[in-house]
Design a protein around this motif. Structure first.
Motif, PDB file in Angstrom:
ATOM      1  N   LEU A 157      -8.551  65.050  19.868  1.00 31.47           N
ATOM      2  CA  LEU A 157      -8.382  63.754  19.222  1.00 31.47           C
ATOM      3  C   LEU A 157      -9.073  62.641  20.008  1.00 31.47           C
ATOM      4  CD1 LEU A 157      -7.125  62.203  16.855  1.00 31.47           C
ATOM      5  CD2 LEU A 157      -5.066  61.915  18.232  1.00 31.47           C
ATOM      6  N   SER A 158      -9.042  62.718  21.348  1.00 28.20           N
ATOM      7  CA  SER A 158      -9.617  61.640  22.146  1.00 28.20           C
ATOM      8  C   SER A 158     -11.131  61.528  21.968  1.00 28.20           C
ATOM      9  CB  SER A 158      -9.283  61.830  23.630  1.00 28.20           C
ATOM     10  OG  SER A 158      -9.942  62.953  24.184  1.00 28.20           O
ATOM     11  N   LYS A 159     -11.774  62.585  21.488  1.00 32.01           N
ATOM     12  CA  LYS A 159     -13.208  62.520  21.197  1.00 32.01           C
ATOM     13  C   LYS A 159     -13.512  61.411  20.185  1.00 32.01           C
ATOM     14  CE  LYS A 159     -14.227  67.467  21.740  1.00 32.01           C
ATOM     15  NZ  LYS A 159     -14.694  68.663  21.010  1.00 32.01           N
ATOM     16  N   PHE A 160     -12.516  61.059  19.395  1.00 29.32           N
ATOM     17  CA  PHE A 160     -12.712  60.105  18.302  1.00 29.32           C
ATOM     18  C   PHE A 160     -11.995  58.777  18.545  1.00 29.32           C
ATOM     19  CE2 PHE A 160     -13.188  64.380  16.687  1.00 29.32           C
ATOM     20  CZ  PHE A 160     -14.371  64.304  15.987  1.00 29.32           C
ATOM     21  N   SER A 161     -11.515  58.559  19.757  1.00 26.14           N
ATOM     22  CA  SER A 161     -10.779  57.327  20.058  1.00 26.14           C
ATOM     23  C   SER A 161     -11.756  56.226  20.475  1.00 26.14           C
ATOM     24  CB  SER A 161      -9.766  57.579  21.183  1.00 26.14           C
ATOM     25  OG  SER A 161      -8.804  58.512  20.773  1.00 26.14           O
ATOM     26  N   GLN A 226      -9.279  67.171  11.345  1.00 29.59           N
ATOM     27  CA  GLN A 226      -8.093  66.593  11.978  1.00 29.59           C
ATOM     28  C   GLN A 226      -7.617  65.398  11.166  1.00 29.59           C
ATOM     29  OE1 GLN A 226      -8.078  67.276  16.606  1.00 29.59           O
ATOM     30  NE2 GLN A 226      -9.733  65.894  16.100  1.00 29.59           N
ATOM     31  N   LEU A 227      -6.315  65.293  11.011  1.00 27.91           N
ATOM     32  CA  LEU A 227      -5.715  64.151  10.332  1.00 27.91           C
ATOM     33  C   LEU A 227      -4.566  63.646  11.185  1.00 27.91           C
ATOM     34  CD1 LEU A 227      -5.101  63.539   6.618  1.00 27.91           C
ATOM     35  CD2 LEU A 227      -3.182  63.248   8.179  1.00 27.91           C
ATOM     36  N   VAL A 228      -4.591  62.359  11.494  1.00 25.37           N
ATOM     37  CA  VAL A 228      -3.517  61.766  12.294  1.00 25.37           C
ATOM     38  C   VAL A 228      -2.837  60.683  11.476  1.00 25.37           C
ATOM     39  CG1 VAL A 228      -5.130  60.148  13.400  1.00 25.37           C
ATOM     40  CG2 VAL A 228      -2.926  60.613  14.466  1.00 25.37           C
ATOM     41  N   GLU A 229      -1.519  60.744  11.454  1.00 27.77           N
ATOM     42  CA  GLU A 229      -0.714  59.756  10.735  1.00 27.77           C
ATOM     43  C   GLU A 229       0.482  59.410  11.608  1.00 27.77           C
ATOM     44  OE1 GLU A 229       0.872  59.182   6.224  1.00 27.77           O
ATOM     45  OE2 GLU A 229       1.505  61.008   7.238  1.00 27.77           O
ATOM     46  N   LYS A 230       0.621  58.113  11.928  1.00 29.76           N
ATOM     47  CA  LYS A 230       1.684  57.670  12.839  1.00 29.76           C
ATOM     48  C   LYS A 230       1.594  58.466  14.138  1.00 29.76           C
ATOM     49  CE  LYS A 230       4.754  56.130   9.145  1.00 29.76           C
ATOM     50  NZ  LYS A 230       6.046  56.313   8.451  1.00 29.76           N
ATOM     51  N   ASP A 231       2.600  59.266  14.454  1.00 28.00           N
ATOM     52  CA  ASP A 231       2.614  60.011  15.706  1.00 28.00           C
ATOM     53  C   ASP A 231       2.341  61.499  15.506  1.00 28.00           C
ATOM     54  OD1 ASP A 231       3.286  57.763  17.320  1.00 28.00           O
ATOM     55  OD2 ASP A 231       5.347  57.921  16.603  1.00 28.00           O
ATOM     56  N   ALA A 232       1.787  61.860  14.360  1.00 26.48           N
ATOM     57  CA  ALA A 232       1.571  63.275  14.062  1.00 26.48           C
ATOM     58  C   ALA A 232       0.090  63.585  13.905  1.00 26.48           C
ATOM     59  CB  ALA A 232       2.323  63.659  12.789  1.00 26.48           C
ATOM     60  N   ASP A 237      -8.435  74.296   9.531  1.00 21.15           N
ATOM     61  CA  ASP A 237      -9.719  74.980   9.693  1.00 21.15           C
ATOM     62  C   ASP A 237     -10.502  75.166   8.394  1.00 21.15           C
ATOM     63  OD1 ASP A 237      -8.383  77.008   8.359  1.00 21.15           O
ATOM     64  OD2 ASP A 237      -8.513  78.476  10.003  1.00 21.15           O
ATOM     65  N   GLY A 238     -10.022  74.542   7.318  1.00 25.02           N
ATOM     66  CA  GLY A 238     -10.673  74.690   6.022  1.00 25.02           C
ATOM     67  C   GLY A 238      -9.937  75.655   5.113  1.00 25.02           C
ATOM     68  N   VAL A 239      -9.064  76.444   5.708  1.00 22.13           N
ATOM     69  CA  VAL A 239      -8.252  77.400   4.947  1.00 22.13           C
ATOM     70  C   VAL A 239      -6.765  77.145   5.157  1.00 22.13           C
ATOM     71  CG1 VAL A 239      -7.708  79.844   4.572  1.00 22.13           C
ATOM     72  CG2 VAL A 239     -10.066  79.152   5.097  1.00 22.13           C
ATOM     73  N   GLU A 240      -6.386  76.972   6.419  1.00 25.97           N
ATOM     74  CA  GLU A 240      -4.974  76.761   6.724  1.00 25.97           C
ATOM     75  C   GLU A 240      -4.810  75.837   7.926  1.00 25.97           C
ATOM     76  OE1 GLU A 240      -3.150  80.440   7.796  1.00 25.97           O
ATOM     77  OE2 GLU A 240      -4.727  80.975   9.229  1.00 25.97           O
ATOM     78  N   ALA A 241      -3.603  75.315   8.069  1.00 21.99           N
ATOM     79  CA  ALA A 241      -3.284  74.473   9.221  1.00 21.99           C
ATOM     80  C   ALA A 241      -3.183  75.357  10.458  1.00 21.99           C
ATOM     81  CB  ALA A 241      -1.977  73.733   8.986  1.00 21.99           C
ATOM     82  N   VAL A 242      -3.874  74.980  11.529  1.00 20.15           N
ATOM     83  CA  VAL A 242      -3.902  75.798  12.740  1.00 20.15           C
ATOM     84  C   VAL A 242      -3.339  75.069  13.959  1.00 20.15           C
ATOM     85  CG1 VAL A 242      -5.843  77.214  11.960  1.00 20.15           C
ATOM     86  CG2 VAL A 242      -6.295  75.091  13.217  1.00 20.15           C
ATOM     87  N   GLY A 243      -3.077  73.770  13.804  1.00 24.47           N
ATOM     88  CA  GLY A 243      -2.535  73.025  14.924  1.00 24.47           C
ATOM     89  C   GLY A 243      -1.688  71.856  14.465  1.00 24.47           C
ATOM     90  N   PHE A 244      -0.613  71.574  15.190  1.00 25.54           N
ATOM     91  CA  PHE A 244       0.226  70.419  14.892  1.00 25.54           C
ATOM     92  C   PHE A 244       0.801  69.894  16.208  1.00 25.54           C
ATOM     93  CE2 PHE A 244       4.346  68.408  14.085  1.00 25.54           C
ATOM     94  CZ  PHE A 244       3.942  67.407  13.200  1.00 25.54           C
ATOM     95  N   TYR A 245       0.710  68.574  16.386  1.00 25.22           N
ATOM     96  CA  TYR A 245       1.190  67.962  17.628  1.00 25.22           C
ATOM     97  C   TYR A 245       1.933  66.675  17.303  1.00 25.22           C
ATOM     98  CZ  TYR A 245      -2.297  71.102  19.617  1.00 25.22           C
ATOM     99  OH  TYR A 245      -3.028  72.212  19.945  1.00 25.22           O
ATOM    100  N   ASP A 250       3.993  64.518  22.910  1.00 22.87           N
ATOM    101  CA  ASP A 250       2.941  65.356  23.486  1.00 22.87           C
ATOM    102  C   ASP A 250       1.565  64.705  23.261  1.00 22.87           C
ATOM    103  OD1 ASP A 250       1.536  67.474  24.579  1.00 22.87           O
ATOM    104  OD2 ASP A 250       1.694  68.744  22.799  1.00 22.87           O
ATOM    105  N   PRO A 251       1.318  63.545  23.890  1.00 20.25           N
ATOM    106  CA  PRO A 251       0.080  62.799  23.624  1.00 20.25           C
ATOM    107  C   PRO A 251      -1.191  63.537  24.058  1.00 20.25           C
ATOM    108  CG  PRO A 251       1.233  61.860  25.498  1.00 20.25           C
ATOM    109  CD  PRO A 251       2.164  62.862  24.886  1.00 20.25           C
ATOM    110  N   PHE A 252      -1.084  64.472  25.002  1.00 11.67           N
ATOM    111  CA  PHE A 252      -2.274  65.178  25.479  1.00 11.67           C
ATOM    112  C   PHE A 252      -2.432  66.557  24.832  1.00 11.67           C
ATOM    113  CE2 PHE A 252      -1.141  62.390  29.178  1.00 11.67           C
ATOM    114  CZ  PHE A 252      -2.142  61.463  28.932  1.00 11.67           C
ATOM    115  N   GLN A 253      -1.656  66.796  23.776  1.00 10.63           N
ATOM    116  CA  GLN A 253      -1.809  67.996  22.936  1.00 10.63           C
ATOM    117  C   GLN A 253      -1.763  69.284  23.765  1.00 10.63           C
ATOM    118  OE1 GLN A 253      -5.156  65.408  20.829  1.00 10.63           O
ATOM    119  NE2 GLN A 253      -5.231  67.517  20.145  1.00 10.63           N
TER     120      GLN A 253
END
Length: 279
Positions: A157-161, A226-232, A237-245, A250-253
């Motif tokens: 996520l920080s790549k896009f901050s 990646q989609l970020v909304e509020k604190d989530a 991956d184009g087929v299914e959700a593979v990560g959730f933080y 857990d700000p550093f994932q």
């Protein structure tokens, strides 16, 4: 191309794009034309080629005064974009500043360049603040990307901050911090909303000035949405959700909670699928 420039053109706005690099670099001159900009100022239009940095184009401290002089000659109303160069790798600084901004002792080469760019912006604002158009102008600052390699705790996520800042000299209501996710695609609707432009248009963003029930930012790199909304944060991956933080806890994932029963996973998965489908 559906752009705020083309929309403002209908209301008499003159438009100019400034990019200190070689004409054709990143094909921004062609993109500016597609977006409806009336004029483009690149390396070809800059009068003194001795100010070339040897890599990208004209040094910021030379190009910004050139931009100011041109802008001061524009008839109102107008909209302009300045794409600066010097705060980008390889961080080349003019010789006369080599002993300034802590260059000699900098462990991080980006820090002196940020100080240099800050100096350039201060000089730019000194030059324009007495102009009649200054107080009637909305200034928008943002970056095209981060310098991710220097992040202390790099995450996907920080790549896009990046910073996004709205400033208008007379408008004290802008003196507040945005506490919700904001995308680059939010800039266009925010500008048009701030100017009270009544047109209907399509875009993927939302105005920061309009109250809406939910706000989210999204991005894509190397097959990962990646989609970020509020604190989530959801990763797809184009087929299914593979990560959730949960970014609050857990700000550093460091702990992927995709196997949890958090109800936000299904909601955000549906939302990112809708964004992809619409695009």
């Amino acid at each position: 191309v559906n752009s705020y420039v083309n929309i403002l053109k209908k209301y008499g706005y003159y438009s100019a794009y400034f990019h200190a690099s070689k004409n054709g670099s990143l094909r921004l001159d062609e993109m500016a034309k597609e977006c409806g900009f009336d004029s483009y100022y690149g390396l070809n239009e800059y009068p003194n080629k001795n100010h070339y940095d040897g890599n990208w184009g004209i040094f910021d401290d030379k190009f910004f005064p050139f931009c100011a002089d041109k802008i001061n000659g524009f008839k109102e109303p107008f909209t302009t974009t300045i794409f600066n160069l010097s705060s980008h790798f390889p961080f080349t600084m003019p010789e006369e500043f080599k002993n300034s901004f802590g260059v000699e002792n900098a462990a991080d080469p980006q820090i002196p360049m940020i100080r240099y760019t800050d100096y350039v912006l201060k000089q730019f604002f000194k030059k324009i603040k007495s102009e009649p158009w200054y107080e009637n102008t909305l200034f928008v600052f943002t970056a095209d990307h981060t310098y991710h390699e220097l992040s202390e705790n790099p995450t996907e996520l920080s790549k896009f901050s990046i910073p996004i800042l709205f400033f208008s000299p007379k408008d004290t209501s802008l003196k507040k911090k945005m506490t919700f996710p904001v995308n680059q695609v939010d800039v266009m609707p925010s500008i048009l909303d701030y100017l009270n432009v009544p047109d209907t248009f399509k875009c993927f963003g939302n105005s920061i000035f309009s109250p809406i029930p939910s706000r989210y930012a999204f991005n894509f790199e190397k097959g990962l949405y990646q989609l970020v909304e509020k604190d989530a944060l959801l990763q797809f991956d184009g087929v299914e959700a593979v990560g959730f933080y949960d970014l609050k806890t857990d700000p550093f994932q460091r702990s992927n909670a995709i196997k949890s029963k958090d109800p936000r996973i299904a909601l955000l998965t549906k939302r990112i699928k809708a964004v992809i489908q619409t695009y």
